[in-house]
Design a protein around this motif. Structure first.
Motif, PDB file in Angstrom:
ATOM      1  N   ASP A 270       0.904  -1.161  -0.057  1.00  0.00           N
ATOM      2  CA  ASP A 270      -0.073   0.113   0.143  1.00  0.00           C
ATOM      3  C   ASP A 270       0.684   1.346   0.062  1.00  0.00           C
ATOM      4  N   LEU A 271       2.153   1.180   0.634  1.00  0.00           N
ATOM      5  CA  LEU A 271       2.593   2.573   0.816  1.00  0.00           C
ATOM      6  C   LEU A 271       4.242   2.070   1.132  1.00  0.00           C
TER       7      LEU A 271
ATOM      8  N   ALA B 268       3.239  10.174  -5.127  1.00  0.00           N
ATOM      9  CA  ALA B 268       4.298  10.564  -4.017  1.00  0.00           C
ATOM     10  C   ALA B 268       3.845  11.816  -3.298  1.00  0.00           C
ATOM     11  N   LYS B 269       4.395  11.634  -2.047  1.00  0.00           N
ATOM     12  CA  LYS B 269       4.280  12.648  -1.117  1.00  0.00           C
ATOM     13  C   LYS B 269       5.538  13.049  -0.564  1.00  0.00           C
ATOM     14  N   ARG B 270       5.966  14.259  -0.555  1.00  0.00           N
ATOM     15  CA  ARG B 270       7.312  14.337   0.205  1.00  0.00           C
ATOM     16  C   ARG B 270       6.981  14.635   1.631  1.00  0.00           C
TER      17      ARG B 270
ATOM     18  N   ILE C 176       0.065   8.801   6.007  1.00  0.00           N
ATOM     19  CA  ILE C 176       0.786   9.586   5.307  1.00  0.00           C
ATOM     20  C   ILE C 176       0.890  11.136   5.816  1.00  0.00           C
ATOM     21  N   ASP C 177      -0.332  11.735   6.134  1.00  0.00           N
ATOM     22  CA  ASP C 177      -0.282  12.884   6.676  1.00  0.00           C
ATOM     23  C   ASP C 177       0.142  12.839   8.094  1.00  0.00           C
TER      24      ASP C 177
END
Length: 288
Positions: free
Chosen positions: A140-141, A155-157, A281-282
């Motif tokens: 998943d991640l 993608a998230k930095r 993620i957050d």
């Protein structure tokens, strides 16, 4: 036939490598799994698996179908997730992967905090320095560091990594000052997997080949060697920052420090992320 019949069983067999493992994963019988897969093959008109008494392998047709089958599973999960999004508390399982050292030291402690906050979330973490195929392996991640190679992923930095060159004060006293990249040619450099060290020289990225008496694929081992005065080391900041604060190491060549690299949360291209994955993620982005 129900067009979904046998699909979950086939993916489970391909993932687990056996009908027994698939039956355990799906909480059903081996006979039921085998029957569903045979029915699927019959409806498709292709053999997806080759079976012997000792081995099980995907046929070429099975390899093609597996990738699409996983996307179909994700699409179904996306559809159900879309119905329960936003206001629901994070719940369900997250399959996660991260580099070994960074995962141990930084990601897993935060994951533990996240799980304490949301006890309905379960996590499967695989710490590996290999870049797993997220879609193929049902991840998943992923936490990845540096330049991203697969542009099909989202993608998230989360943060950034600085790379520093360090030596012990004793080594520096014995060998003299290190003020230029050229000075590395006469130093004993402690090497990891890379043949070259990266620097920025007046706005231009340079790759400098270095040599030394020690090569090891463990950052911790190279850190210890540097603290004992064996030579010069280039490592990410999270390896060396404690030793710098304790004055066991000092930085050199600060004017040539390479550009910071991103630390990313990477996930497959799905329209809807589950509440749990989005929340994790957050949480990682805020914490890091």
């Amino acid at each position: 036939m129900d067009r979904w019949s046998g699909l979950d069983e086939f993916v489970a067999v391909a993932t687990c490598g056996s009908f027994t493992g698939a039956a355990q994963q799906l909480d059903t019988s081996v006979a039921q799994v085998s029957r569903r897969v045979k029915t699927l093959e019959s409806e498709l008109g292709y053999q997806l698996l080759t079976r012997t008494t000792r081995n099980l392998a995907l046929t070429p047709e099975g390899q093609i179908f597996l990738g699409h089958a996983r996307l179909l599973q994700h699409a179904y999960e996306d559809a159900t997730a879309a119905l329960r999004q936003r206001d629901s508390e994070p719940t369900g399982k997250i399959r996660l992967t991260a580099p070994v050292m960074y995962g141990e030291q930084y990601i897993m402690p935060l994951v533990h905090q996240f799980m304490c906050r949301f006890p309905s979330v379960t996590v499967e973490m695989e710490l590996t320095n290999a870049q797993l195929d997220l879609v193929e392996q049902g991840v998943d991640l992923a936490i990845r560091i540096g330049q991203l190679k697969d542009s099909s992923l989202h993608a998230k930095r989360l943060s950034q990594r600085r790379t520093l060159v360090c030596v012990s004060p004793e080594y520096l006293q014995q060998q003299g000052p290190i003020t230029s990249i050229r000075d590395l040619a006469r130093q004993n450099c402690l090497l990891g997997n890379a043949q070259y060290w990266r620097f920025m020289d007046h706005g231009v990225e340079r790759h400098v080949k270095v040599t030394g008496t020690l090569r090891c694929n463990s950052g911790w081992a190279l850190l210890d060697a540097a603290k004992q005065g064996l030579g010069v080391v280039q490592l990410p900041h999270y390896y060396v920052q404690d030793a710098i604060e304790c004055k066991e190491l000092v930085t050199v060549l600060d004017d040539f420090t390479p550009k910071e690299e991103g630390i990313w949360a990477v996930y497959p291209p799905r329209k809807y992320l589950s509440t749990a994955i989005r929340a994790l993620i957050d949480f990682l982005a805020q914490s890091l």
